[in-house]
Design an enzyme around this catalytic site. Structure first.
Site, PDB file in Angstrom:
ATOM      1  N   GLY B  13       0.841  -1.196   0.000  1.00 36.86           N
ATOM      2  CA  GLY B  13       0.000   0.000   0.000  1.00 36.86           C
ATOM      3  C   GLY B  13       0.880   1.251   0.000  1.00 36.86           C
ATOM      4  N   TRP B  15       2.200   3.002   2.579  1.00 37.30           N
ATOM      5  CA  TRP B  15       3.345   2.900   3.480  1.00 37.30           C
ATOM      6  C   TRP B  15       4.293   1.781   3.022  1.00 37.30           C
ATOM      7  CZ3 TRP B  15       6.832   5.069   5.816  1.00 37.30           C
ATOM      8  CH2 TRP B  15       7.401   4.719   7.045  1.00 37.30           C
ATOM      9  N   GLY B  16       3.725   0.668   2.587  1.00 36.56           N
ATOM     10  CA  GLY B  16       4.560  -0.428   2.090  1.00 36.56           C
ATOM     11  C   GLY B  16       5.393  -0.006   0.895  1.00 36.56           C
ATOM     12  N   PHE B  43      -0.799  -7.685  -3.331  1.00 36.80           N
ATOM     13  CA  PHE B  43      -2.135  -8.252  -3.529  1.00 36.80           C
ATOM     14  C   PHE B  43      -2.566  -7.879  -4.950  1.00 36.80           C
ATOM     15  CE2 PHE B  43      -6.768  -8.036  -3.429  1.00 36.80           C
ATOM     16  CZ  PHE B  43      -7.070  -9.269  -2.890  1.00 36.80           C
ATOM     17  N   LYS B 206      -2.259   6.557  20.014  1.00 38.34           N
ATOM     18  CA  LYS B 206      -2.152   7.966  19.585  1.00 38.34           C
ATOM     19  C   LYS B 206      -3.419   8.439  18.877  1.00 38.34           C
ATOM     20  CE  LYS B 206      -0.565   7.018  14.996  1.00 38.34           C
ATOM     21  NZ  LYS B 206       0.325   7.242  13.862  1.00 38.34           N
ATOM     22  N   LYS B 297     -13.462   3.225   7.867  1.00 38.75           N
ATOM     23  CA  LYS B 297     -13.658   3.423   9.297  1.00 38.75           C
ATOM     24  C   LYS B 297     -12.516   4.278   9.852  1.00 38.75           C
ATOM     25  CE  LYS B 297     -16.794   1.448  11.229  1.00 38.75           C
ATOM     26  NZ  LYS B 297     -18.132   2.097  11.323  1.00 38.75           N
ATOM     27  N   GLN B 299      -9.889   5.165  12.573  1.00 38.50           N
ATOM     28  CA  GLN B 299      -9.185   4.309  13.511  1.00 38.50           C
ATOM     29  C   GLN B 299      -9.351   4.763  14.969  1.00 38.50           C
ATOM     30  OE1 GLN B 299      -7.819   1.510  12.098  1.00 38.50           O
ATOM     31  NE2 GLN B 299      -7.893   0.901  14.244  1.00 38.50           N
TER      32      GLN B 299
END
Lengths: 345, 345
Positions: B13, B15-16, B43, B206, B297, B299
């Site tokens: 994604g 960050w990946g 994926f 956080k 959603k 977090q």
């Protein structure tokens, strides 16, 4: 029956006025502990053809330094320093640091034998030979115990009763309890700790970090970078304290005077703002001081210089890379990009 | 001669992809330590009529999740999970937490005997009966050591090589040194500490604090108040860690994963932003998730709910007043002003 505590506030600027309101209200909550009247020494000035003390005592407001905020009726502005302070058992110092020595000279020999003090003075005296806390300076001059108070406390927000916290550093437990009564409210939450040195150091060194944060903002570096500068700054503040004042505690930096005040100072604040303008306009700091601060000196750059001149003869500038880089960018023409290249060990 | 380390990144994604660029560049700096090729499990999806892995391998870029950023040529996107991971001695987990279990199930029995892993997965699994770290979940499923990485690391800023720091929590010293080589660059400064639990807790909790900061912003409370909420949040994060995971260290909260990430998350970030909109518009969170997050959603509110449902049967909600107040404002209709009234002990 124990004699009641008599409180005098020394200073009546923006912060002194905001604090005056809190103290005036708080002494009324503890009529067994405090005398009702709180004296506030006001440096007498002419305000629209009248004496400022007369205006304050009539209007219950300091229209020059904190307009729009009403004082409780038990605050009395006094223009004579010795008259204001001589019978006080609790002295609250809240004035610009350049006036501390003169005020103490004038008070010396005229204070009550049971007096103790708390310093809300911002800054440190950093000379190449030593670093002096203003609490210790007052203590030495007057021969009394002096605590310190600092936190994420922008005066106007405190005066409007916006929720915040503050930190009192006080070695004496009973004095700490007394200061808690004097300052704590629902919207101004006081934590009392013993490490008065750490409390005061934070209040001065944070401004150097804010200059670094402003440089990063000026370069448009984004929030990861700014957070890294704030964190590295917090670590250098801690290292400075622990290197030159062995008593400073890690936990102090988790208090309002540490991390919280640093966050506030690095998000708003004049040090951040002027440093951002320094990068964006390329103008030297003294020109920006004239243009943006009405000629007032910026605290953070001055402290950066003093810290550099203190570290330099000790050959320790490289151990405080953020403080040193801020100095070199502002005063030695180092490239502004060094704010990220040169700040890690 | 020691066999070289073979690295596989699990996830691709935003960050990946940013992390893939760093890892790809870093393995080339240590040709004696690492095999040149880094596999990245992607994926498989359709991207404009082509397989995403084909596009990545041809364009050296992930146009779907990190457009405009080029990968080094030694990164190879692989659509088959077992093929990507089976010979790797270093596994980097960087995928949404809901996929962790399934991925581990599929990998089980197919990994190299000398494999170890690092988790960049955000979040925790908080159930009323227990809190599970994803690093420990992976460790249990695969029977290997798992470290964790978290910090003030907005992916797009890292991909643009803007200076920041990060924290790796790793109990094994040699693995820690290996991960440092794999992740550290001039612009992405890695601190390795032992407390992997603290690192992971910070990354999840956080977001609850950021909801609190956003509520304060929505009320227009100013920077003293926001700094107080951030500080009190940091203290509750620490208390949660030390209460339910005895190994969590104070010093972890001074690292990038602690104070720095909290500052970044509370100044920008979707949790802060949606909470601000919650106050300003009065719309419920699920409506705002549709309007502002495309139905994803949030977090921080979810974590606030899970933390509340974990604390509640233990009769400990009052010991975490900020976390609890955020929950009550979002889910129980408590007045938004309680964000300052009810958050101190």
């Amino acid at each position: 029956m124990v004699k009641k505590e008599s409180v005098c506030i020394i200073g009546s600027g923006n912060w002194g006025s905001a604090v005056g309101k809190i103290i005036g209200e708080n002494v009324l909550k503890y009529p067994d502990v405090f005398e009702e009247e709180v004296r506030q020494w006001v440096f007498e000035e002419n305000y629209r053809g009248e004496k400022l003390t007369d205006v304050i005592n009539r209007e219950r407001e300091n229209p020059k330094y904190l307009p729009g905020i009403k004082f409780p009726p038990n605050i009395r502005a006094v223009p004579n320093l010795v008259e204001a302070t001589k019978s006080a058992s609790v002295l609250v110092f809240v004035l610009p640091h350049q006036f501390v020595r003169g005020v103490c000279e004038e008070m010396k020999g005229h204070i009550a034998p049971n007096a103790r003090a708390i310093s809300l003075i911002k800054g440190l005296e950093i000379l190449p030979e030593k670093v002096t806390l203003f609490s210790e300076e007052i203590s030495r001059k007057l021969g009394i115990n002096v605590a310190s108070l600092s936190g994420a406390n922008i005066a106007d927000e405190v005066a409007k009763e916006r929720f915040c916290e503050t930190t009192i550093g006080c070695q004496n437990k009973e004095d700490g309890e007394l200061f808690h009564m004097l300052f704590n409210t629902d919207y101004f939450k006081v934590n009392v700790i013993r490490d008065y040195v750490g409390v005061e150091l934070c209040g001065a060194l944070k401004n150097v970090v804010a200059v670094g944060a402003g440089i990063s903002d000026g370069l448009g570096y984004g929030s990861n970078t700014k957070a890294a500068i704030i964190r590295l700054g917090l670590m250098e503040m801690r290292k400075f304290g622990q290197t030159f004042f062995g008593t400073v505690e890690d936990s102090t930096f988790f208090e309002s005077c540490g991390v919280a005040d640093l966050i506030t100072t690095c998000s708003g604040g004049r040090n951040r703002k002027v440093a951002e303008a320094f990068v964006r306009t390329g103008k030297p700091i003294d020109v920006l001081e004239k243009e943006l601060l009405n000629g007032q000196k910026l605290q953070g750059t001055l402290t950066a210089q003093e810290v550099y001149e203190f570290l330099s003869p000790r050959k320790m500038t490289h151990e405080f890379p953020l403080f040193t880089t801020v100095y070199r960018i502002i005063y030695e023409g180092a490239p502004v990009e060094s704010i990220v290249r040169d700040i890690t060990l």
